[in-house]
Design a protein around this motif. Structure first.
Motif, PDB file in Angstrom:
ATOM      1  N   MET A   1      35.389 -30.458 -17.282  1.00 55.52           N
ATOM      2  CA  MET A   1      34.513 -31.649 -16.884  1.00 55.52           C
ATOM      3  C   MET A   1      33.789 -32.182 -17.980  1.00 55.52           C
ATOM      4  N   ARG A   2      33.847 -33.483 -18.262  1.00 56.06           N
ATOM      5  CA  ARG A   2      33.055 -34.193 -19.516  1.00 56.06           C
ATOM      6  C   ARG A   2      31.927 -34.994 -18.827  1.00 56.06           C
ATOM      7  N   ILE A   3      30.640 -34.462 -19.114  1.00 60.17           N
ATOM      8  CA  ILE A   3      29.363 -34.833 -18.467  1.00 60.17           C
ATOM      9  C   ILE A   3      28.468 -35.680 -19.841  1.00 60.17           C
ATOM     10  N   ALA A   4      27.827 -36.647 -19.439  1.00 60.40           N
ATOM     11  CA  ALA A   4      26.791 -37.259 -20.131  1.00 60.40           C
ATOM     12  C   ALA A   4      25.770 -37.810 -19.550  1.00 60.40           C
ATOM     13  N   TYR A   5      24.781 -37.974 -19.930  1.00 58.31           N
ATOM     14  CA  TYR A   5      23.591 -38.351 -19.283  1.00 58.31           C
ATOM     15  C   TYR A   5      22.869 -39.634 -20.256  1.00 58.31           C
ATOM     16  N   ILE A   6      22.042 -40.401 -19.445  1.00 49.33           N
ATOM     17  CA  ILE A   6      21.242 -41.547 -19.910  1.00 49.33           C
ATOM     18  C   ILE A   6      19.727 -41.418 -19.344  1.00 49.33           C
ATOM     19  N   GLU A   7      19.038 -42.029 -20.170  1.00 43.92           N
ATOM     20  CA  GLU A   7      17.580 -41.684 -19.696  1.00 43.92           C
ATOM     21  C   GLU A   7      17.211 -43.313 -19.523  1.00 43.92           C
ATOM     22  N   VAL A   8      17.078 -43.708 -18.147  1.00 43.38           N
ATOM     23  CA  VAL A   8      16.759 -45.039 -17.714  1.00 43.38           C
ATOM     24  C   VAL A   8      15.672 -45.497 -18.176  1.00 43.38           C
ATOM     25  N   ASP A   9      14.713 -44.841 -18.234  1.00 48.37           N
ATOM     26  CA  ASP A   9      13.318 -45.304 -18.500  1.00 48.37           C
ATOM     27  C   ASP A   9      13.430 -45.782 -20.243  1.00 48.37           C
ATOM     28  N   SER A  10      14.064 -45.130 -20.846  1.00 46.88           N
ATOM     29  CA  SER A  10      14.337 -45.668 -22.240  1.00 46.88           C
ATOM     30  C   SER A  10      15.200 -46.794 -22.149  1.00 46.88           C
TER      31      SER A  10
ATOM     32  N   ASP B   1      33.734 -37.728 -16.943  1.00 49.11           N
ATOM     33  CA  ASP B   1      33.798 -37.708 -15.401  1.00 49.11           C
ATOM     34  C   ASP B   1      32.763 -38.153 -14.766  1.00 49.11           C
ATOM     35  N   ILE B   2      31.484 -37.792 -15.383  1.00 46.97           N
ATOM     36  CA  ILE B   2      30.146 -38.098 -14.579  1.00 46.97           C
ATOM     37  C   ILE B   2      29.216 -38.396 -15.825  1.00 46.97           C
ATOM     38  N   ILE B   3      28.370 -39.444 -15.514  1.00 52.67           N
ATOM     39  CA  ILE B   3      27.257 -39.747 -16.331  1.00 52.67           C
ATOM     40  C   ILE B   3      26.052 -39.850 -15.326  1.00 52.67           C
ATOM     41  N   LEU B   4      25.040 -38.907 -15.681  1.00 54.58           N
ATOM     42  CA  LEU B   4      23.946 -38.835 -15.008  1.00 54.58           C
ATOM     43  C   LEU B   4      22.434 -39.552 -15.738  1.00 54.58           C
ATOM     44  N   ASN B   5      21.741 -39.642 -14.584  1.00 52.04           N
ATOM     45  CA  ASN B   5      20.414 -40.060 -14.925  1.00 52.04           C
ATOM     46  C   ASN B   5      19.474 -38.802 -15.314  1.00 52.04           C
ATOM     47  N   LYS B   6      19.072 -38.835 -16.565  1.00 49.37           N
ATOM     48  CA  LYS B   6      18.299 -37.478 -16.812  1.00 49.37           C
ATOM     49  C   LYS B   6      17.235 -37.284 -16.107  1.00 49.37           C
ATOM     50  N   ALA B   7      16.639 -38.184 -15.281  1.00 52.68           N
ATOM     51  CA  ALA B   7      15.387 -38.126 -14.462  1.00 52.68           C
ATOM     52  C   ALA B   7      15.881 -37.129 -13.466  1.00 52.68           C
ATOM     53  N   THR B   8      16.977 -36.986 -12.890  1.00 51.35           N
ATOM     54  CA  THR B   8      17.343 -36.088 -12.004  1.00 51.35           C
ATOM     55  C   THR B   8      17.811 -34.445 -12.667  1.00 51.35           C
ATOM     56  N   ILE B   9      17.889 -34.492 -13.872  1.00 45.54           N
ATOM     57  CA  ILE B   9      18.391 -33.183 -14.602  1.00 45.54           C
ATOM     58  C   ILE B   9      17.118 -32.295 -15.148  1.00 45.54           C
TER      59      ILE B   9
END
Length: 193
Positions: free
Chosen positions: A44-53, A162-170
């Motif tokens: 699985m290919r996963i990435a995340y973003i920081e929405v607050d940034s 496959d997934i792009i997550l919000n870092k706030a939940t990681i």
């Protein structure tokens, strides 16, 4: 209106904190997910973003934050002016009553009735301004979410996550999986067009 102001202030505080904490744009690791470095060839290919940034660095979000703050300040000023008018009216009625300025009881009742109407108008104005502020904030959040979702859909056509997550939940993630700066740059580039 107080709940609206609290919600708006909370949003502004978060945005201001993010702005003050992130005076410099965050730097991507030299080996970022966007380049595919250290990424497994299978799985699985996963990435995340920081929405607050993103909120603190995305030009549209900055403009909307300023607009919401001006709207809140204007509402506060208008309500403050109305409160001063009410206070002057109440003082005038009180002074007139103490100095026997009313010729009869009906004149006093009319003055009190007019004062009550002014006070009711002020309450209605507060509710209307609060609703307008809530609506503008909700519109901003909806447009922001739509903009982010549309950008990520286009961005991911090439990246194939496959997934792009919000870092706030990681709880923990390696910086190499952070695509926040790519997203900020892409959103700002789109916004300028």
């Amino acid at each position: 209106m107080k709940k609206t102001i609290i919600k708006t202030l909370s949003f502004m505080v978060v945005a201001l904190l993010m702005t003050s904490c992130n005076k410099q744009p965050s730097k991507m690791d030299s080996e970022s997910v966007a380049s595919g470095a250290d990424y497994p060839s299978q799985g699985m290919r996963i990435a995340y973003i920081e929405v607050d940034s993103i909120i603190s660095q995305y030009e549209y979000a900055k403009i909307m934050k300023d607009s919401l703050e001006k709207m809140r300040a204007n509402a506060t000023t208008v309500l403050s002016n109305k409160d001063k008018e009410l206070e002057r009216s109440a003082n005038s009625i009180q002074s007139k009553l103490q100095n026997n300025g009313f010729q009869n009881e009906q004149q006093y009742k009319n003055a009190m009735s007019a004062f009550e109407q002014e006070r009711n108008n002020r309450v209605a104005l507060e509710a209307r301004l609060g609703n307008e502020l809530d609506q503008k904030q909700n519109d901003f959040l909806k447009h922001f979410q739509d903009s982010l979702n549309n950008f990520l859909a286009d961005y991911n056509k090439d990246k194939k996550f496959d997934i792009i997550l919000n870092k706030a939940t990681i709880l923990y993630a390696e910086k190499k999986y952070d695509i926040t700066q790519d997203v900020i740059n892409g959103l700002n580039s789109r916004y300028k067009k």
